[in-house]
Design an enzyme around this catalytic site. Structure first.
Site, mmCIF file in Angstrom:
data_model
loop_
_atom_site.group_PDB
_atom_site.id
_atom_site.type_symbol
_atom_site.label_atom_id
_atom_site.label_comp_id
_atom_site.label_asym_id
_atom_site.label_seq_id
_atom_site.Cartn_x
_atom_site.Cartn_y
_atom_site.Cartn_z
ATOM 1 N NE ARG A 1 -5.411 -14.272 18.065
ATOM 2 C CZ ARG A 1 -6.065 -14.637 16.955
ATOM 3 N NH1 ARG A 1 -6.134 -15.929 16.614
ATOM 4 N NH2 ARG A 1 -6.647 -13.743 16.193
ATOM 5 C CG ASN B 1 -2.312 0.579 0.863
ATOM 6 O OD1 ASN B 1 -2.396 1.611 0.197
ATOM 7 N ND2 ASN B 1 -3.375 -0.059 1.330
ATOM 8 C CG HIS C 1 24.756 2.829 11.237
ATOM 9 N ND1 HIS C 1 25.432 3.029 10.061
ATOM 10 C CD2 HIS C 1 23.533 3.406 11.064
ATOM 11 C CE1 HIS C 1 24.678 3.717 9.222
ATOM 12 N NE2 HIS C 1 23.508 3.944 9.796
ATOM 13 C CB ALA D 1 -1.466 -1.505 12.886
#
Length: 207
Positions: free
Chosen positions: A193, A84, A114, A170
Site C-alpha cells: 500500500r 541495528n 554472478h 521484516a
C-alpha cells in the site's frame, strides 16, 4: 582498457581476487575487528573507525555490533541513520543510504552477484594458478532513500533502489526497485500500500 576496479564499479565482470580487492578486504577486516570489539559506549572511538572505513559518514549515525561488510569504502551513510546489530553489507559496489533511515537487525544488503547461466558463470580455462576466481562476478549498486525503514531480516539484492519514505517488511527479499512512500513485504517483495500521502510534501519539500 579498464582495470579490475573500474570494471567492478561499472557493473561488469571483474576478478574479485585481484590484489586491489584483497587489500580492501584486509583493511576492512582489521577495522571491523577493532570496531566490533569496542564496548557499546565507546562512541568517539567507533566514529573514528567508521570514518576511516566507510566511503561517507553523516552525523548521528549508529551501527550496532556485530557489523560485517566487504570493503567498507563503498558504503555511504547519510545523517540520522540507525543500523541495528548483526547486519551484513556486501559492498563490492556502492551502498548508498539516505537521511533519517532505520535498518533493523539482521538485514543483509548484497551488491555482488554472478551470472545465472552456468556456462557464463564459470571462468573459461580457469586454473588455480590463474590468480582469478573460478566463477565470474559482477556488482550492482544498492540505494535506500531518505526516511526509509528496513525491517528485521530483510534482504536487499544487487541493483535495487528503495524509494524515499518506504517501509520494507521484516523478512522480505527485495529483488526489484520499490517506489517511494510504499509499504512492501514478502518474498519476492511486493508493494502492499501507499503511505505518507498527507505528510509527503512536508517531509520532502520541493527544492
Amino acid at each position: 582498457m579498464k582495470n579490475e576496479l573500474e570494471k567492478c564499479m561499472a557493473g561488469e565482470w571483474y576478478n574479485c581476487h585481484d590484489p586491489i580487492f584483497l587489500e580492501f578486504k584486509r583493511k576492512a577486516r582489521s577495522l571491523l575487528a577493532a570496531y566490533n570489539a569496542l564496548p557499546y559506549d565507546e562512541k568517539e572511538q567507533k566514529r573514528k573507525i567508521l570514518e576511516e572505513m566507510l566511503g561517507g559518514l553523516g552525523t548521528n549515525v549508529s551501527i550496532g555490533t556485530s557489523f560485517t561488510c566487504d570493503y567498507g569504502r563503498n558504503i555511504y551513510l547519510g545523517n540520522n541513520v540507525s543500523i541495528n546489530m548483526n547486519c551484513t553489507f556486501v559492498d563490492c559496489n556502492c551502498i548508498v543510504v539516505g537521511d533519517n533511515v532505520l535498518i533493523a537487525s539482521n538485514v543483509q544488503i548484497y551488491t555482488a552477484t554472478h551470472p545465472v547461466e552456468l556456462a557464463e558463470r564459470l571462468t573459461p580455462n580457469w586454473s588455480p594458478e590463474s590468480g582469478e576466481y573460478f566463477c565470474r562476478t559482477y556488482a550492482l549498486p544498492v540505494a535506500i532513500g531518505d526516511g526509509c525503514w528496513i525491517g528485521g531480516g530483510a534482504i536487499l539484492l544487487p541493483g535495487v533502489h528503495i524509494g524515499k519514505g518506504s517501509v520494507i517488511g521484516a523478512g522480505s527479499v527485495v529483488t526489484k526497485d520499490i517506489p517511494e512512500n510504499s509499504v512492501a513485504v514478502g518474498n519476492p517483495c511486493r508493494v502492499l500500500r501507499r503511505i505518507n500521502e498527507k505528510s509527503d510534501s512536508a517531509l520532502y519539500p520541493l527544492d
